[in-house]
Write a protein that holds these residues in place. Structure first.
Motif: not given
Length: 302
Positions: A288-302
Motif C-alpha cells: 500500500f505504501r509503495r502504491a501510494l508513492s507511485v501514485s504521487k509520482g504519477i500525479h506529480s508528473v502529470t
C-alpha cells in the motif's frame, strides 16, 4: 533607537548566547531521547517482546525448526483458511471503499445540520461495541429474523433462506463494522482539497465528472490508501464478527488461531499461524505504501 544590533528572525546561528538559551540548544538530542524513553519502553514491552516471543515459539522448543510451517503448507485446510481470510479482507475493503467514498464526499461537502446528521450516522455506530453490532446482524439474518420474515411475507421466497453462518453474512457484517474506518480518512483528505481547484477546473470547461476524476479523486488518494490499509489490516485479524456471524463454516485465521490456543492447546502451531498472518499484514502495508508513492509520482508528473 539603533536596531542594527537586534537579531533578525532565523539568525540564531549568529548569536551563540541566544541559541544556547533555547531548550534545543541547551540540551540537544538528549532531551528528545529522555522524552521518548517512556514510549520506547512501552512499545518494547507491549509490542516487540511479545512479537519476538511469538516468532521464537513458532519454531518450537522441543524440536526447533520449520515443522509448524511445513505443516501449514502441507495441509490444504489451513491454506484454504488463509486464502479465505485474505479474500474476505480484500472484499470487505473494496466494499467499504465503494460504499464509504460517497458518504465521505457528502460528509466533506455538507454544512450545518446536514453535516451533523451525517457525522452522527458515521460516528454513533463506531462508538457502539462490535459485539452488539454483531448480535444485531444475527437478529436480522437468522431464519426467524426480519430479513427472512420480509422475504417470506412478500412472497419472494417460499421458505426462509440460510443467511446466517455464511461467507456473505461475514462480509456484510464486517463491512458495516469497518466502514467508518474508511469514511473518516477519506473525509479528512477531501476536506483538505482547496475548493478553488474545482472552481478553476469548471471555469476551464471541465464538467462535474471530469473535475472529480482529474482533481478530487487524485488528491483524495492519500485518504483512500489510509482507509484501505486500516480496513484491510483490521479485517484480516477480525475475530468477534466472523466467530458470531460466520460460525465454524466460515472460519478465518483469527478463529483458527483461537481454536488452536483454547481448544487444541497447540501453542507453537498457533504461533506459526500468527506469524504468517503478521507477515501477510506487513506485506500488505508495504504494498500500500509503495502504491501510494507511485501514485504521487504519477500525479506529480502529470
Amino acid at each position: 533607537m539603533d536596531t542594527s544590533a537586534a537579531p533578525k528572525s532565523g539568525s540564531l546561528t549568529r548569536w551563540p548566547l541566544l541559541r544556547a538559551a533555547t531548550p534545543a540548544g541547551r540540551y540537544g538530542p538528549s532531551l528528545t531521547l529522555v522524552l521518548l524513553m517512556p514510549l520506547i519502553v512501552l512499545f518494547s514491552i507491549g509490542f516487540l517482546y511479545p512479537i519476538g516471543r511469538l516468532v521464537i515459539m513458532s519454531f518450537g522448543d522441543a524440536a526447533p525448526g520449520l515443522v509448524q510451517y511445513r505443516r501449514i503448507l502441507a495441509t490444504p485446510l489451513y491454506l484454504g483458511v488463509l486464502s479465505r481470510t485474505i479474500s474476505t479482507a480484500a472484499i470487505v475493503t473494496v466494499l467499504s471503499l465503494t460504499l464509504g467514498y460517497p458518504v465521505a464526499l457528502a460528509m466533506a461537502r455538507a454544512r450545518g445540520r446536514a453535516a451533523l446528521v451525517i457525522a452522527a450516522a458515521v460516528l454513533i455506530p463506531l462508538w457502539t461495541s462490535v459485539l452488539v453490532r454483531s448480535y444485531a446482524w444475527i437478529v436480522l439474518l437468522q431464519r426467524s429474523g426480519l430479513v427472512n420474515a420480509f422475504l417470506v411475507d412478500s412472497g419472494l421466497t417460499a421458505a426462509p433462506l440460510k443467511l446466517l453462518y455464511t461467507d456473505g453474512a461475514v462480509i456484510l457484517a464486517m463491512t458495516h463494522v469497518l466502514m467508518p474506518f474508511m469514511i473518516l480518512p477519506v473525509t479528512n483528505a477531501l476536506r483538505s482539497i482547496p475548493p478553488d481547484y474545482a472552481r478553476a477546473a469548471r471555469s476551464l470547461g471541465a464538467g462535474s465528472f471530469a473535475t472529480f476524476m482529474r482533481i478530487v479523486l487524485p488528491l483524495s488518494l492519500p485518504g483512500v490508501f489510509a482507509g484501505c490499509v486500516m480496513c484491510f489490516i483490521l479485517a484480516i485479524g477480525f475475530y468477534i464478527t466472523p466467530a458470531l456471524v460466520g460460525g465454524p463454516e466460515a472460519m478465518t485465521m483469527a478463529t483458527l488461531i483461537a481454536q488452536q490456543t483454547t481448544v487444541v492447546l497447540d501453542w507453537p502451531f498457533a504461533a506459526a499461524l500468527s506469524t504468517i498472518l503478521l507477515l501477510v499484514t506487513l506485506t500488505c502495508v508495504v504494498v500500500f505504501r509503495r502504491a501510494l508513492s507511485v501514485s504521487k509520482g504519477i500525479h506529480s508528473v502529470t
